[in-house]
Design an enzyme around this catalytic site. Structure first.
Site, PDB file in Angstrom:
ATOM      1  CB  CYS A  75      -0.874  -0.030   1.250  1.00 54.78           C
ATOM      2  SG  CYS A  75      -1.858   1.465   1.491  1.00 54.78           S
ATOM      3  CB  CYS A 189      -3.133   3.908  -5.328  1.00 54.82           C
ATOM      4  SG  CYS A 189      -4.420   3.024  -4.406  1.00 54.82           S
TER       5      CYS A 189
HETATM    6  N1  DGL Z   1      -4.049   0.601  -1.821  1.00 54.72           N
HETATM    7  C1  DGL Z   1      -3.705   1.779  -1.122  1.00 54.72           C
HETATM    8  C2  DGL Z   1      -2.467   2.435  -1.733  1.00 54.72           C
HETATM    9  O1  DGL Z   1      -1.665   1.791  -2.360  1.00 54.72           O
HETATM   10  C3  DGL Z   1      -4.721   2.818  -0.780  1.00 54.72           C
HETATM   11  C4  DGL Z   1      -6.172   2.613  -0.828  1.00 54.72           C
HETATM   12  C5  DGL Z   1      -6.878   3.434   0.250  1.00 54.72           C
HETATM   13  O2  DGL Z   1      -7.129   4.642   0.071  1.00 54.72           O
HETATM   14  O3  DGL Z   1      -7.130   2.816   1.283  1.00 54.72           O
HETATM   15  O4  DGL Z   1      -2.255   3.609  -1.548  1.00 54.72           O
END
Ligand code: DGL
Length: 264
Positions: A75, A189
């Site tokens: 993430c 993301c």
């Molecule tokens: N998957 C997450 C990232 O890579 C973020 C998603 C969220 O906003 O929770 O930033």
């Protein structure tokens, strides 16, 4: 180190599947626990303090419960905010996910790079530093496209995602000054590569999409090189959210070799 000691892959939702796909190619025998903090989703709308506290608290509890050999924070939002803090408190290797600005800078011909991330990621000093180090003299146009997180989650639940809805989320990038010169877009993301096809259609012209999943998987493989892996049972995914809703993602997880879904 036990042979069945897992790799813990952590995200706020299903974005980490983009990293898991690449990890499976390099380490097909590695036991994996996928942890989705869906009770905290979306991270991109939260404050730095809230994200740092959540991520380090949860990872501490999860590390104690499962004794993973390595944690991968799949993430960008959590990594750009909390990676240092998590590394300070846990004594196991932690691999983070940060915006792929370096490879994008090597690919762009126009010198104008777009960066799609969450609102929280795009404002981080971590991103300023990557820009300075690797994309000095280039233009990096940033846009917080938080709606894409929900759209990616919906797609993975098997729902239809309209190109118009995706286009609405990219408008704020493309309409910036020099937006029409963007030839390379960093998907900063982990949810966004799940929508790469829709993003391509929404942008409607030839751009390169770059993200870090393959590089992260290589880093995990490097840090576990020489270790023995053995699965003692099926891989599982856990959620901090509602386990009933989590089951709607069964098919997406099954496609990544995870058959068991439960609450944390
Ligand atoms: N998957 C997450 C990232 O890579 C973020 C998603 C969220 O906003 O929770 O930033």
């Amino acid at each position: 180190m036990q042979a069945n000691s897992p790799i813990l892959l952590f995200d706020s939702g299903i974005g980490g599947l983009t990293v898991l796909s690449e990890l499976r190619k390099l380490l097909p025998d590695a036991p994996v626990i996928y942890a989705a903090d869906q009770a905290g989703l979306p991270y991109g709308e939260k404050s730095e303090a809230e994200i740092a506290a959540r991520v380090s608290g949860l990872l501490g509890r999860m590390a104690e419960r499962w004794q993973p050999r390595l944690i991968c924070i799949a993430c960008n939002t959590a990594s750009t905010i909390a990676l240092g803090m998590v590394r300070d408190v846990l004594e196991i290797p932690i691999v983070g996910t940060v915006p792929a600005i370096k490879p994008a800078a090597g690919m762009t011909k126009s010198g104008v790079i777009g960066l799609l991330g969450t609102k929280a990621t795009i404002r981080q000093a971590y991103v300023d530093n990557l820009q300075q180090e690797f994309a000095g003299g280039m233009k990096l146009l940033r846009h917080g496209a938080h709606g894409l997180v929900d759209l990616a989650e919906a797609k993975m639940r098997g729902e239809d995602v309209s190109i118009d809805a995706v286009a609405e989320e990219t408008k704020g990038l493309l309409l910036q000054p020099h937006g029409d010169e963007i030839d390379t877009v960093v998907l900063a993301c982990t949810h966004f590569p799940l929508l790469e096809e829709e993003l391509g259609k929404a942008i409607g012209r030839d751009v390169n999409f770059v993200h870090g999943a393959a590089g992260i998987a290589r880093r995990v493989a490097f840090l576990t090189d020489g270790q023995v892996f053995e699965r003692s049972g099926p891989d599982r995914a856990v959620t901090t959210g509602d386990p009933g809703d989590f089951k709607q993602l069964s098919r997406a997880f099954a496609a990544h070799g995870i058959e068991q879904l439960e609450g944390f």
